[in-house]
Design a protein around this motif. Structure first.
Motif, PDB file in Angstrom:
ATOM      1  N   THR A 155      15.400   1.944  -1.115  1.00 29.17           N
ATOM      2  CA  THR A 155      15.310   2.394   0.518  1.00 29.17           C
ATOM      3  C   THR A 155      14.195   3.239   0.713  1.00 29.17           C
ATOM      4  N   LEU A 156      13.694   3.990  -0.142  1.00 30.17           N
ATOM      5  CA  LEU A 156      12.605   4.799  -0.008  1.00 30.17           C
ATOM      6  C   LEU A 156      11.263   3.764   0.004  1.00 30.17           C
ATOM      7  N   ARG A 157      11.365   2.872  -0.740  1.00 34.06           N
ATOM      8  CA  ARG A 157      10.557   1.742  -0.938  1.00 34.06           C
ATOM      9  C   ARG A 157      10.661   1.072   0.677  1.00 34.06           C
ATOM     10  N   GLY A 158      11.636   0.659   1.073  1.00 32.25           N
ATOM     11  CA  GLY A 158      11.572   0.097   2.415  1.00 32.25           C
ATOM     12  C   GLY A 158      11.171   0.972   3.614  1.00 32.25           C
ATOM     13  N   MET A 159      11.558   2.133   3.556  1.00 30.12           N
ATOM     14  CA  MET A 159      11.086   3.163   4.404  1.00 30.12           C
ATOM     15  C   MET A 159       9.358   3.317   4.653  1.00 30.12           C
ATOM     16  N   ARG A 160       8.724   2.909   3.871  1.00 31.98           N
ATOM     17  CA  ARG A 160       7.158   3.077   3.601  1.00 31.98           C
ATOM     18  C   ARG A 160       6.746   1.926   4.486  1.00 31.98           C
TER      19      ARG A 160
END
Length: 498
Positions: A356-361
């Protein structure tokens, strides 16, 4: 010069630079460099003053000055949302395998450990990790990142959007009534009907948006707000039950847009005038409008819910949900949400948190394209003779376009739309004839998805029109998507002639 002497000289240089940093804006600086040395010249007092620094010393001195200047700024001074998203999770990377924040990994690591060693004296520190159900570094990174993006005080990550929704409801004391909008994701009333009603949690449907027959300039009457206010007061004072007002905007699947600020102002009036001890909490499911589009907490809501599976993760490979509580409710509601999270244990996994952190970037660049494609497709469908209705808040014809234009930022109206065919057979034929657009549930990924909603809603509680198709618009070239829809509509008309 001996090594110790050079180190002392560097320290002296840095101290002199920091000591005079407040007058740097009035200083004329010239950097003279050769292959080995640099000079820093100041004419602030009219007397040239030179400090000779090596390249490495010059870099460190400049770093120290910038850090000092940054520390003097107001804490609330933040970068733009796009910059915060691009750096999502990096502020915590320094604590993982690095002793400082300028040698940290530029991808947050995943912490898979479930347990941590106990100190010899048996006493855990206030920030110690004990067991991953209670606290995990990767999950905490995600929680703090989204709390910042939403302008909230705390966040809690769960194993799915429904786990997050259930935890938020369970954080309240019974007897409790959840007031739902007429159009809402069917999973919420299903959970209330099948599970939570057994625990003295009731639910009712109330109007939370102006009628679709009104004007679309966002300035018509507040009759629906008066009725909503009366409904809340009745539950609080006559039925003596706590209230959760569950707002979903844009709604699933009809894309209704609730005026969050207007509703929250009414709630505040009730709180100030009511003599009852019962509580009322405003919750906004903002899954369809991530923080780049809408920040409900800044509009007065107490909590916001996201299915991180959707836009935040953004690649159809995450199952995760989040609750973010406002700064004013974090000590009360936030504490109870955290208690439910830890006690019941439906926590987000480290891998899903990292994904999810990866996607938020990349959320901002994905969302900009998805919103642009969605508006273009909505206009195409609106003008197609075989389409009965199009639901998209970016269309000027939408009943809530005025509210959406005020509330949804950056000229983005979301990547979700729905449209209606004459009947269910025609809708299923359109879906069946598509090739690029995929037939699947869920939303927010890079690929465009379409779904006939009525056929997957619970029997006896179907609320979607029979001819409605919901679309999650992806990142494909919009001309390919239009061509795919155009061919599917043509073939559907052959299969099911009007």
């Amino acid at each position: 010069m001996a090594a110790s002497g050079m180190w002392q000289h560097a320290i002296m240089c840095r101290r002199r630079l920091i000591a005079t940093s407040t007058s740097i804006t009035n200083t004329t600086r010239a950097i003279r460099s050769n292959s080995r040395r640099c000079a820093f010249s100041s004419s602030n007092d009219g007397k040239p003053n030179s400090i000779f620094l090596s390249p490495s010393e010059a870099g460190q001195a400049a770093y120290d000055i910038r850090q000092l200047e940054s520390s003097e700024k107001e804490e609330d001074t933040l970068c733009n949302m796009e910059t915060l998203l691009s750096h999502a999770g990096l502020s915590h990377a320094a604590g993982n395998g690095s002793s400082n924040n300028w040698n940290a990994p530029l991808c947050p690591p995943i912490e898979l450990a479930t347990t941590w060693e106990r100190p010899p004296n048996g006493e855990y520190g206030a920030d110690s990790y004990i067991y991953s159900r209670a606290k995990n570094p990767t999950r905490a990174n995600l929680e703090e990142t989204l709390a910042q993006l939403e302008g909230g005080g705390m966040a809690a990550a769960f194993s799915s959007g429904m786990a997050a929704s259930a935890a938020l409801i369970l954080a309240h004391e019974a007897p409790l009534t959840v007031l739902l909008p007429h159009d809402v994701y069917h999973g919420v009333p299903t959970a209330l009907h099948t599970v939570l009603e057994k625990h003295n949690v009731q639910h009712k449907s109330v109007r939370m948006t102006k009628p679709s027959t009104g004007s679309n300039d966002g300035n018509d009457g507040d009759e629906y707000l008066d009725i909503l206010q009366e409904s809340i007061i009745q539950v609080l004072e006559q039925e003596q039950r706590n209230v959760v007002l569950w707002i979903e905007t844009p709604s699933n699947p009809l894309c209704d847009v609730a005026d969050i600020s207007a509703i929250c102002r009414r709630i505040e009036q009730i709180r100030n005038s009511s003599l009852t001890k019962q509580t009322i909490t405003t919750v906004v499911d903002s899954t369809w409008a991530p923080p780049l589009i809408t920040q409900p907490l800044l509009l007065g809501a107490d909590a916001v819910v996201h299915s991180g599976t959707k836009y935040l993760g953004g690649h159809s490979d995450v199952l995760l949900g989040l609750v973010v509580c406002s700064k004013s409710s974090m000590e009360t509601l936030g504490t109870q949400v955290r208690q439910v999270q830890i006690a019941l244990g439906a926590v987000a996994s480290p891998l899903d948190s990292w994904l999810t952190l990866r996607g938020m970037r990349t959320l901002h660049v994905r969302l900009e394209r998805q919103c642009r494609n969605a508006l273009s497709l909505a206009e195409f469908l609106y003008n197609h003779p075989l389409v009965s209705a199009v639901h998209y808040p970016g269309l000027p014809s939408h009943s809530h376009h005025g509210v959406a234009s005020r509330q949804m930022k950056n000229d983005m109206y979301g990547g979700m739309l729905s449209f209606e065919m004459e009947n269910e057979s025609m809708a299923m034929a359109v879906a069946g004839a598509l090739q690029i657009i995929r037939r699947a549930t869920s939303l927010g990924g890079t690929e465009t998805l379409i779904e006939h909603r009525a056929s997957i809603e619970p029997v006896g509680r179907v609320t979607s029109p029979p001819g409605l198709l919901r679309m999650s618009v992806g990142l494909e070239h919009v001309h390919d998507l239009k061509d795919d829809l155009d061919q599917a509509l043509r073939i559907a008309h052959q299969v099911v002639p009007a």
